[in-house]
Design an enzyme around this catalytic site. Structure first.
Site, PDB file in Angstrom:
ATOM      1  CG  HIS A 343      -1.812   1.296   1.250  1.00  0.00           C
ATOM      2  ND1 HIS A 343      -1.575   1.981   2.659  1.00  0.00           N
ATOM      3  CD2 HIS A 343      -2.636   1.762   0.584  1.00  0.00           C
ATOM      4  CE1 HIS A 343      -2.732   2.935   2.463  1.00  0.00           C
ATOM      5  NE2 HIS A 343      -2.939   2.955   0.997  1.00  0.00           N
ATOM      6  CB  SER A 344       0.889   4.223   0.275  1.00  0.00           C
ATOM      7  OG  SER A 344       1.442   5.549   0.486  1.00  0.00           O
ATOM      8  CG  LEU A 345       7.161   4.546   0.931  1.00  0.00           C
ATOM      9  CD1 LEU A 345       7.818   5.217  -0.151  1.00  0.00           C
ATOM     10  CD2 LEU A 345       7.509   5.110   2.337  1.00  0.00           C
ATOM     11  CB  SER A 347       3.080  -0.160  -3.749  1.00  0.00           C
ATOM     12  OG  SER A 347       3.154   1.113  -3.904  1.00  0.00           O
TER      13      SER A 347
END
Length: 680
Positions: A343-345, A347
């Site tokens: 999720h977010s960073l 990924s």
């Protein structure tokens, strides 16, 4: 205040039938109570007793009845993610760090003051209550009064009416007040008589394992919950989606469940002492905001620092390897695949890790599944092309004699080339080519030299397994690659050890960016619209599309009518008017015929049906990569208002979970009961 009884050693109690006469006669029939096991969830010093699933409770009761508690019997619960130590009555997390929770074997309950939820008595006092109840039922002697160790008074009036009173205040007991004494509480016997939802047990069979990596900060959603709690939600949604959409496969016992395990790197990063250094230089004003920035936003800058980037990638890789090994130890019968989600960073961290994995040298040979000679000959021709590019065609015969294909070339060292009799100059050219390709082969600037994916210099660790699919939720990968100078991803590129990649995002997510336009920059096309889990588009989107289509139709018809009217007005002679009218009608008809040309642009559904034909390269095995969620009706009123929620919505999104399950089970040849419209 309600009594807080400490857990004490339990003995075997008993229980009555649910429907028993309110006033039993002497010598009435007594049945032992059926115990149910609970654990104590503490949030902000507030206690809440949560029941184990029926399966877990039965297993705990069976282990308790075996009489081996002195040996500290350990019972796996909650799908194997928690162990219960029977002797110490403790619930311990297996895969992550968490406060140890108290466990209790519960038979008697009283209603609490604050939220009207039933609280279990301690095991020792429950035993006393059960004994008094047994005597009362057997002898028909009710109005029994018992006093708990905390001077609480319980009166058993009859099987249907049992009340808990506060103690009578004495001269030295200034805590109790007359008003508190007058408030009786309901007492219930057996879990079936209290309003509590016993959770459904999880299927024993695990088909696939997914590691989930969080983004910036310790909190992962709008309620400031941890990655463990958010992944718990994701797992629960997956269980309900399996029941709703894989019912046939479940009935045929083809499907068990998918296990999701959280991977936490934030605590390791912030335990390096960097927080103390930051605190020293942080200004005292707007203290909460500065602390929030230090704890969350700065994680992005930490990842772009070579020192802390190394800490982060080491933590993520070692934690995923540790969890994988521990999972296999606890589930030796597991034969499924492993996927990863970020999720977010998180990924971006996973993407950088995956691009720096080393493919198995035997993988190409295994995948080819063709005659060795054919693949080898093809490889030798490839090597000849490389040598020609490096202006070293004179050495083609040497490489052909050594049966050197592309794969073997990339494994060559300087010593190998020297032994083959390649002079120093050509050796340096070949070695430089090999190193540049292995480090920078992933992406390239269109028409320029190769550019490394990772701007940050770090030694990327290797994973102990090859992920089946990589899922990115609300991911800034596209933005970071662009900032690093990557203008285009090679359509022929795929992650070395992972063949599947899905970029899933909410349309209002301010952190999410697309990937496909970096692979096919010359085309403009929409992302894949994620089907709603109930099998249709959300009504407000259908309405919006319907209104758009209707307005285009009205506009075209109106323009056609106006054109006819204007032409008839400007052409006064009657013969000309007649001729003009026929021409005008033809033009009007042509105008209406042009209508369909505009239609494919306006309804997204039509576009989405055509988009699978677009070649988006090998990053996801030739399949589409970008998938957009459908916004909820309330979210469409104000995009800015729901932007933050859009970035944090994935944990409880049924549509996201269903896509993850669909793609995972598709690799095993298992499909949804009913294909969703618009899905691949």
């Amino acid at each position: 205040a309600p009594p807080r009884s400490s857990p004490m050693s339990a003995q075997e109690p008993p229980r009555p039938p649910p429907a028993e006469p309110p006033e039993p006669e002497p010598g009435g029939r007594y049945e032992a109570v059926v115990p149910h096991w609970f654990w104590c969830k503490v949030t902000d010093t507030r206690e809440r007793w949560v029941p184990f699933s029926a399966q877990d409770s039965e297993r705990l009761e069976e282990a308790h009845g075996s009489g081996r508690e002195q040996d500290d019997v350990v019972v796996p619960t909650s799908g194997g993610r928690y162990d219960v130590h029977l002797r110490t009555r403790q619930r311990v997390a297996v895969y992550w760090q968490e406060e140890v929770a108290e466990v209790r074997r519960c038979t008697w309950f009283y209603k609490g003051d604050k939220d009207n939820k039933f609280i279990p008595y301690s095991e020792s006092f429950s035993e006393e209550l059960e004994e008094a109840y047994m005597i009362a039922v057997t002898l028909g002697e009710w109005k029994k009064k018992l006093e708990s160790p905390n001077r609480e008074v319980i009166i058993l009036h009859n099987p249907k009416l049992m009340v808990h009173y506060h103690p009578v205040a004495s001269s030295d007991d200034w805590v109790s007040t007359p008003t508190e004494q007058g408030r009786p509480r309901t007492v219930k016997r057996g879990v079936e008589n209290i309003a509590v939802e016993i959770p459904n047990g999880e299927p024993v069979q695990i088909d696939h394992l997914v590691f989930v990596v969080h983004g910036i900060g310790p909190a992962c959603d709008i309620r400031f919950r941890s990655i463990v709690q958010c992944v718990n939600d994701f797992r629960n949604v997956s269980l309900s989606m399996l029941q709703a959409h894989f019912k046939k496969a479940q009935e045929q016992q083809q499907v068990g469940r998918v296990e999701f395990l959280p991977v936490n790197w934030h605590s390791s990063l912030h335990s390096t002492g960097v927080d103390v250094d930051l605190e020293r230089i942080t200004l005292p004003s707007i203290n909460r905001l500065r602390h929030f920035i230090n704890d969350t936003i700065l994680d992005v800058f930490f990842y772009n620092s070579s020192t802390y980037c190394q800490t982060i990638v080491d933590t993520v890789a070692s934690e995923m390897n540790r969890l994988h090994q521990l999972f296999l130890q606890r589930n030796p019968q597991f034969k499924g695949g492993v996927s990863i989600a970020g999720h977010s960073l998180g990924s971006l961290i996973l993407f950088d890790l995956l691009t720096n994995q080393k493919a198995d040298p035997e993988e190409d040979e295994h995948c080819a599944q063709g005659p060795r000679t054919t693949s080898t000959m093809g490889g030798i021709e490839e090597v000849k092309e490389i040598l020609k590019k490096l202006e070293l065609s004179d050495y083609c015969d040497v490489f052909e004699k050594e049966k050197m294909d592309r794969q073997a070339l990339f494994l060559c060292t300087e010593k190998n080339l020297k032994e083959m009799g390649i002079p120093l100059g050509p050796r340096m050219k070949i070695l430089h080519y090999i190193s540049s390709k292995t480090e920078m082969k992933v992406c390239f600037l269109h028409g320029f030299l190769n550019v490394p994916l990772s701007q940050v210099s770090a030694n990327y660790p290797q994973l102990n397994y090859k992920p089946t699919i990589f899922f990115a939720f609300g991911s800034p990968i596209g933005m970071f690659l662009t900032v690093r100078g990557v203008k285009r991803i090679d359509p022929n590129y795929s992650l070395p050890t992972c063949k599947g990649f899905f970029n899933i995002y909410h349309p209002f997510d301010p952190v999410a960016y697309r990937i496909e336009p970096m692979i096919v920059p010359e085309l403009e096309f929409e992302p894949m619209l994620l089907p709603h889990h109930k099998g249709r588009k959300r009504m407000h989107l259908e309405l919006k599309e319907g209104l758009t289509r209707m307005s285009v139709d009205l506009k075209n018809n109106l323009l056609g009518s106006l054109r006819v009217a204007w032409q008839s007005f400007t052409r006064s002679p009657v013969p000309a008017l007649e001729a003009g009218s026929t021409e005008a009608e033809a033009e009007a008809e042509a105008g209406t015929e042009k209508q369909p040309d505009t239609k494919p642009e306006e309804p997204p559904a039509a576009v989405k049906e055509e988009t699978p034909l677009i070649n988006v390269g090998r990053l996801n095995g030739g399949n589409r990569i970008d998938y957009v969620l459908q916004e909820k009706p309330i979210e469409s009123f104000n995009e800015y208002l729901f932007a933050l929620q859009g970035h944090l919505c994935y944990w409880e999104s049924e549509d996201t979970v269903l896509l993850v399950l669909k793609e995972i089970y598709q690799t095993q040849g298992i499909t949804l009961d009913q294909p969703l419209p618009g899905s691949q």
